[in-house]
Design a protein around this motif. Structure first.
Motif, PDB file in Angstrom:
ATOM      1  N   SER A  33       0.831  -1.202   0.000  1.00  0.00           N
ATOM      2  CA  SER A  33       0.000   0.000   0.000  1.00  0.00           C
ATOM      3  C   SER A  33       0.866   1.253   0.000  1.00  0.00           C
ATOM      4  CB  SER A  33      -0.924  -0.008   1.224  1.00  0.00           C
ATOM      5  OG  SER A  33      -1.862   1.039   1.159  1.00  0.00           O
ATOM      6  N   VAL A  34       2.000   1.198   0.704  1.00  0.00           N
ATOM      7  CA  VAL A  34       2.963   2.314   0.675  1.00  0.00           C
ATOM      8  C   VAL A  34       3.467   2.517  -0.752  1.00  0.00           C
ATOM      9  CG1 VAL A  34       5.239   3.087   1.416  1.00  0.00           C
ATOM     10  CG2 VAL A  34       3.680   2.052   3.071  1.00  0.00           C
ATOM     11  N   VAL A  35       3.807   1.419  -1.429  1.00  0.00           N
ATOM     12  CA  VAL A  35       4.272   1.486  -2.823  1.00  0.00           C
ATOM     13  C   VAL A  35       3.182   2.060  -3.713  1.00  0.00           C
ATOM     14  CG1 VAL A  35       4.976   0.110  -4.816  1.00  0.00           C
ATOM     15  CG2 VAL A  35       5.910  -0.404  -2.546  1.00  0.00           C
ATOM     16  N   GLN A  36       1.947   1.620  -3.499  1.00  0.00           N
ATOM     17  CA  GLN A  36       0.818   2.100  -4.296  1.00  0.00           C
ATOM     18  C   GLN A  36       0.639   3.608  -4.168  1.00  0.00           C
ATOM     19  OE1 GLN A  36      -3.284   1.125  -2.979  1.00  0.00           O
ATOM     20  NE2 GLN A  36      -3.521   0.117  -4.951  1.00  0.00           N
ATOM     21  N   VAL A  37       0.703   4.102  -2.933  1.00  0.00           N
ATOM     22  CA  VAL A  37       0.547   5.540  -2.685  1.00  0.00           C
ATOM     23  C   VAL A  37       1.732   6.313  -3.254  1.00  0.00           C
ATOM     24  CG1 VAL A  37       0.506   7.286  -0.865  1.00  0.00           C
ATOM     25  CG2 VAL A  37      -0.917   5.243  -0.659  1.00  0.00           C
ATOM     26  N   ALA A  38       2.950   5.811  -3.039  1.00  0.00           N
ATOM     27  CA  ALA A  38       4.148   6.493  -3.533  1.00  0.00           C
ATOM     28  C   ALA A  38       4.171   6.541  -5.057  1.00  0.00           C
ATOM     29  CB  ALA A  38       5.398   5.784  -3.012  1.00  0.00           C
ATOM     30  N   TYR A  39       3.750   5.446  -5.692  1.00  0.00           N
ATOM     31  CA  TYR A  39       3.727   5.396  -7.153  1.00  0.00           C
ATOM     32  C   TYR A  39       2.752   6.430  -7.715  1.00  0.00           C
ATOM     33  CZ  TYR A  39       2.954   3.585 -11.866  1.00  0.00           C
ATOM     34  OH  TYR A  39       2.821   3.459 -13.233  1.00  0.00           O
ATOM     35  N   GLY A  40       1.590   6.532  -7.100  1.00  0.00           N
ATOM     36  CA  GLY A  40       0.618   7.521  -7.560  1.00  0.00           C
ATOM     37  C   GLY A  40       1.131   8.937  -7.414  1.00  0.00           C
ATOM     38  N   TRP A  41       1.834   9.187  -6.313  1.00  0.00           N
ATOM     39  CA  TRP A  41       2.371  10.530  -6.078  1.00  0.00           C
ATOM     40  C   TRP A  41       3.481  10.871  -7.067  1.00  0.00           C
ATOM     41  CZ3 TRP A  41       1.182  14.833  -3.602  1.00  0.00           C
ATOM     42  CH2 TRP A  41       2.172  15.794  -3.422  1.00  0.00           C
ATOM     43  N   LEU A  42       4.380   9.920  -7.304  1.00  0.00           N
ATOM     44  CA  LEU A  42       5.507  10.176  -8.187  1.00  0.00           C
ATOM     45  C   LEU A  42       5.073  10.280  -9.649  1.00  0.00           C
ATOM     46  CD1 LEU A  42       8.164   7.792  -6.597  1.00  0.00           C
ATOM     47  CD2 LEU A  42       8.091  10.285  -6.462  1.00  0.00           C
ATOM     48  N   ARG A  43       4.106   9.476 -10.052  1.00  0.00           N
ATOM     49  CA  ARG A  43       3.697   9.463 -11.452  1.00  0.00           C
ATOM     50  C   ARG A  43       2.705  10.572 -11.787  1.00  0.00           C
ATOM     51  NH1 ARG A  43       0.811   4.489 -14.833  1.00  0.00           N
ATOM     52  NH2 ARG A  43       0.870   5.535 -16.860  1.00  0.00           N
ATOM     53  N   LYS A  44       1.744  10.808 -10.884  1.00  0.00           N
ATOM     54  CA  LYS A  44       0.672  11.752 -11.188  1.00  0.00           C
ATOM     55  C   LYS A  44       0.766  13.046 -10.398  1.00  0.00           C
ATOM     56  CE  LYS A  44      -2.499   7.888 -12.063  1.00  0.00           C
ATOM     57  NZ  LYS A  44      -3.784   7.242 -11.647  1.00  0.00           N
ATOM     58  N   GLY A  45       1.607  13.074  -9.399  1.00  0.00           N
ATOM     59  CA  GLY A  45       1.721  14.278  -8.584  1.00  0.00           C
ATOM     60  C   GLY A  45       0.659  14.366  -7.507  1.00  0.00           C
ATOM     61  N   HIS A  46      -0.203  13.371  -7.414  1.00  0.00           N
ATOM     62  CA  HIS A  46      -1.211  13.329  -6.365  1.00  0.00           C
ATOM     63  C   HIS A  46      -1.591  11.872  -6.094  1.00  0.00           C
ATOM     64  CE1 HIS A  46      -3.806  12.888  -9.919  1.00  0.00           C
ATOM     65  NE2 HIS A  46      -4.681  12.318  -9.104  1.00  0.00           N
ATOM     66  N   VAL A  47      -2.261  11.645  -4.983  1.00  0.00           N
ATOM     67  CA  VAL A  47      -2.670  10.295  -4.597  1.00  0.00           C
ATOM     68  C   VAL A  47      -4.186  10.221  -4.598  1.00  0.00           C
ATOM     69  CG1 VAL A  47      -2.565   8.517  -2.808  1.00  0.00           C
ATOM     70  CG2 VAL A  47      -0.622  10.062  -3.153  1.00  0.00           C
ATOM     71  N   GLU A  48      -4.727   9.170  -5.201  1.00  0.00           N
ATOM     72  CA  GLU A  48      -6.171   8.997  -5.193  1.00  0.00           C
ATOM     73  C   GLU A  48      -6.669   8.872  -3.762  1.00  0.00           C
ATOM     74  OE1 GLU A  48      -7.799   6.020  -7.714  1.00  0.00           O
ATOM     75  OE2 GLU A  48      -6.397   6.406  -9.346  1.00  0.00           O
ATOM     76  N   LYS A  49      -7.778   9.555  -3.482  1.00  0.00           N
ATOM     77  CA  LYS A  49      -8.303   9.562  -2.117  1.00  0.00           C
ATOM     78  C   LYS A  49      -8.621   8.147  -1.640  1.00  0.00           C
ATOM     79  CE  LYS A  49     -10.190  14.244  -2.233  1.00  0.00           C
ATOM     80  NZ  LYS A  49     -11.421  15.083  -2.123  1.00  0.00           N
ATOM     81  N   MET A  50      -9.131   7.303  -2.542  1.00  0.00           N
ATOM     82  CA  MET A  50      -9.466   5.936  -2.164  1.00  0.00           C
ATOM     83  C   MET A  50      -8.233   5.186  -1.683  1.00  0.00           C
ATOM     84  SD  MET A  50     -11.226   2.864  -4.368  1.00  0.00           S
ATOM     85  CE  MET A  50      -9.695   2.443  -5.222  1.00  0.00           C
ATOM     86  N   HIS A  51      -7.107   5.355  -2.407  1.00  0.00           N
ATOM     87  CA  HIS A  51      -5.865   4.694  -2.017  1.00  0.00           C
ATOM     88  C   HIS A  51      -5.341   5.249  -0.697  1.00  0.00           C
ATOM     89  CE1 HIS A  51      -4.966   3.592  -6.504  1.00  0.00           C
ATOM     90  NE2 HIS A  51      -5.921   2.858  -5.958  1.00  0.00           N
ATOM     91  N   LEU A  52      -5.481   6.559  -0.503  1.00  0.00           N
ATOM     92  CA  LEU A  52      -4.982   7.188   0.716  1.00  0.00           C
ATOM     93  C   LEU A  52      -5.795   6.738   1.932  1.00  0.00           C
ATOM     94  CD1 LEU A  52      -2.714   9.135   1.391  1.00  0.00           C
ATOM     95  CD2 LEU A  52      -4.368  11.017   1.260  1.00  0.00           C
TER      96      LEU A  52
END
Length: 219
Positions: A33-52
């Motif tokens: 889940s940490v990887v999922q959140v970090a990947y979203g932040w690095l690739r898109k510049g934000h994290v989906e609320k559902m993932h967060l």
């Protein structure tokens, strides 16, 4: 593809559970889940609320599972997440100008406002029912675990190694509880994923019917 990405921690949890048991699987789920959140932040510049939100709840319930060596917390986690999502979708029916499902999908699909409200309410009910269904499946394990605790007097039971700790009827009870735990893990991946995928397919048919009607009316 996004559907599988959303279930990424669950899939890794399932694999780790089959190999190493529930506590290692819980740690793997938190890490993924940490990887999922970090990947979203690095690739898109934000994290989906559902993932967060999922990460936050997983960190709390997964952390308690590992710290206290009590699988009850991680087994409650899917229900808490689904109930929270259900509450958010339901609240959006009455707060703001648009229901949540419309805000998420209106950029690619256009249907009448009443359709969005019905679909949003349906998603809310789906999440709430899924939360109760998770507890229904997990409850058989909770009952079996409690019965074994009452008979043995132990507060923590190693269900992964029943043969090393029990004999006779206690061993049979331990093996039964472990099987029920495996049933819950299987449901967590295949049951929840299958139900969610089926619901999405039904949603697509429902939206397609109204999209077609709109196009015919506008022609």
């Amino acid at each position: 593809m996004k559907f599988l990405a959303d279930f990424f921690p669950v899939i890794l949890f399932f694999v780790a559970y089959k190999l190493y048991g529930i506590y290692i699987a819980t740690a793997v789920a938190i890490a993924s889940s940490v990887v999922q959140v970090a990947y979203g932040w690095l690739r898109k510049g934000h994290v989906e609320k559902m993932h967060l939100i999922t990460f936050g709840i997983l960190l709390v319930f997964g952390g308690l599972t590992i710290l206290l060596q009590d699988r009850t917390f991680i087994m409650w986690k899917p229900s808490v997440i689904n109930w929270l999502f259900g509450a958010v979708f339901l609240a959006s029916q009455y707060i703001g100008k648009k229901p949540l499902v419309q805000r998420m999908m209106e950029s690619s699909i256009s249907v009448p406002y009443p359709v969005w409200r019905k679909l949003n309410l349906t998603w809310s009910l789906f999440f709430i029912l899924l939360g109760f269904l998770n507890l229904y499946v997990a409850n058989d394990f909770f009952i079996a675990e409690q019965q074994l605790i009452e008979i043995t007097g132990l507060q923590q039971i190693d269900f992964d190694n029943c043969g090393q700790h029990f004999q006779g009827s206690e061993l049979e009870m331990c093996n039964t509880a472990h099987t029920l735990e495996e049933d819950w893990v299987n449901f967590k991946l295949f049951g929840m994923m299958g139900l969610t995928l089926g619901f999405i397919v039904l949603q697509a048919f429902y939206l397609a019917r109204h999209i077609t009607e709109n196009e015919l009316e506008g022609a």
